[in-house]
Design an enzyme around this catalytic site. Structure first.
Site, PDB file in Angstrom:
ATOM      1  N   SER A  85       1.718  -0.938   6.304  1.00 11.54           N
ATOM      2  CA  SER A  85       1.273  -0.594   4.954  1.00 11.54           C
ATOM      3  C   SER A  85       2.380  -0.563   3.911  1.00 11.54           C
ATOM      4  O   SER A  85       2.084  -0.403   2.714  1.00 11.54           O
ATOM      5  CB  SER A  85       0.542   0.744   4.967  1.00 11.54           C
ATOM      6  OG  SER A  85      -0.725   0.598   5.580  1.00 11.54           O
ATOM      7  N   TYR A 181      -7.076   7.616   1.275  1.00 17.18           N
ATOM      8  CA  TYR A 181      -6.355   6.399   1.658  1.00 17.18           C
ATOM      9  C   TYR A 181      -7.312   5.375   2.268  1.00 17.18           C
ATOM     10  O   TYR A 181      -8.073   5.688   3.186  1.00 17.18           O
ATOM     11  CB  TYR A 181      -5.265   6.741   2.665  1.00 17.18           C
ATOM     12  CG  TYR A 181      -4.307   5.618   2.945  1.00 17.18           C
ATOM     13  CD1 TYR A 181      -3.210   5.394   2.125  1.00 17.18           C
ATOM     14  CD2 TYR A 181      -4.493   4.779   4.043  1.00 17.18           C
ATOM     15  CE1 TYR A 181      -2.318   4.366   2.387  1.00 17.18           C
ATOM     16  CE2 TYR A 181      -3.610   3.748   4.305  1.00 17.18           C
ATOM     17  CZ  TYR A 181      -2.529   3.549   3.485  1.00 17.18           C
ATOM     18  OH  TYR A 181      -1.643   2.527   3.739  1.00 17.18           O
TER      19      TYR A 181
END
Length: 379
Positions: A85, A181
């Site tokens: 990420s 998220y």
């Protein structure tokens, strides 16, 4: 073939590399080395590696453990790793560059750029802004757990296919009301980049970021590319607490795409975050960097208490480092095989730490962060 190395063997294999090996007594005092040993002993990572850059741009690299459990080869110094990420920060930079160029507006709706595409259960692209995508306040459901098997089985998954997987789920919350998220946000952001530029996201990341600041060991894998191109430690995954480690170095990260597919090195990540946050406008103009660094607290019923000291910007998070009081700006990343934390501080320091086991617990991510903190707070 031994399935596990003993702690004694791991301790003997661990090494700090700064051109020449440091004496054992000096290594024991080095706080970064101590944190890497924690990743080996407490989190059972076969290997770990790190790079710290001081205010003068001087790099110090570290390795610990083994780079291959079968051959017991050393962890290559500053080897390539999948950054997971941390890719999101690269994608956010491209989006913000396009904001500066007038091609994208942060507060315009997703529908403006992708008409009719983002629709689902309580999901409406007309009500979601680009800013909310980059800041994880859109309420879009995540899709990562649904595609793990595709990644591990080296199946190519196009961005549109991945989006279909995500949109099969219901919205998590009303846009703008919480923080949550979700890699789906960056999947959509990547599609917007492709729509407004008419070019593949990978080409835009390469042209606008990688080549612009001279990252020599960083790349966005081509569709269907499963191998890591340069020297690298092997990456591993553990399916459960008592399961054996599985070598998952060669995967197809296409399903992670704009939110997690890239490959880099710790030193390249230091250069990236230093160039991004250093104020020289090499990547972002002042106004766009200010937008990136405008944060919201991580709040919501599903946000763990330990994460509530973080603040989310656009493709980046800030966290105050308890041991020295500095504020670090960066991103963490996890993907089958690897875990990484990379960040920089306003005084010109940068650090990146990786482990060769996909972090499956909050403790492992915490230990990565502590290693990063040790490097950024070193005197």
């Amino acid at each position: 073939m031994r399935r596990h190395l003993t702690l004694v063997a791991l301790a003997l294999a661990a090494a700090v590399t700064t051109g020449l090996a440091a004496p054992a007594t000096a290594a024991q005092r080095d706080p970064v080395r101590q944190r890497l040993d924690t990743l080996l002993h407490s989190d059972h990572a076969p290997g770990a590696l790190a790079s710290a850059m001081d205010r003068n741009g001087k790099l110090r690299t570290y390795t610990a453990g083994v780079g291959d459990r079968d051959t017991h080869a050393k962890v290559p110094r500053d080897g390539q790793i999948r950054i997971g990420s941390v890719t999101k920060t690269f994608t956010a930079v491209v989006v913000l560059q396009l904001v500066h160029e007038g091609e994208i507006a942060l507060d315009a709706s997703v529908e403006t750029y992708l008409p009719g595409l983002v629709r689902g259960k309580e999901i409406d692209g007309e009500k979601i802004t680009v800013r909310q995508l980059l800041q994880h306040t859109s309420g879009l459901p995540d899709y990562e757990e649904d595609v793990t098997n595709d990644i591990l089985k080296r199946r190519y998954l196009s961005p549109r296919d991945a989006l279909d997987v995500a949109l099969a789920h219901e919205a998590v919350f009303t846009p703008g009301t919480e923080w949550g998220y979700s890699s789906t946000n960056y999947l959509v952001a990547g599609l917007i980049v492709e729509k407004v530029t008419g070019r593949p996201l990978a080409e835009e990341v390469d042209r606008r970021v990688i080549r612009r600041i001279g990252l020599r060991h960083t790349y966005f894998p081509a569709p269907g590319e499963t191998a890591i191109r340069e020297r690298h430690p092997q990456g591993y995954r553990q399916e459960g607490p008592d399961a054996p480690l599985r070598n998952v170095t060669e995967i197809d990260p296409s399903a992670s795409w704009a939110g997690g597919a890239m490959v880099s090195t710790n030193s390249d990540l230091n250069r990236f975050f230093s160039a991004l946050l250093g104020g020289g406008e090499r990547l972002l103009k002042k106004d766009q960097l200010k937008e990136m660094r405008t944060t919201v607290p991580l709040e919501g019923p599903d946000v763990p208490a330990e994460k509530r000291r973080y603040h989310a910007g656009l493709g980046i998070v800030s966290v105050k480092l308890p041991s020295c009081g500095k504020v670090a700006w960066g991103h963490s990343g996890a993907i089958p095989g690897y875990g990484t934390w990379a960040a920089a501080t306003d005084d010109g320091r940068a650090a990146s730490v990786s482990m060769t086991l996909e972090p499956k617990s909050g403790d492992a991510v915490k230990h990565l962060e502590e290693a990063m903190e040790a490097a950024l707070c070193a005197r």
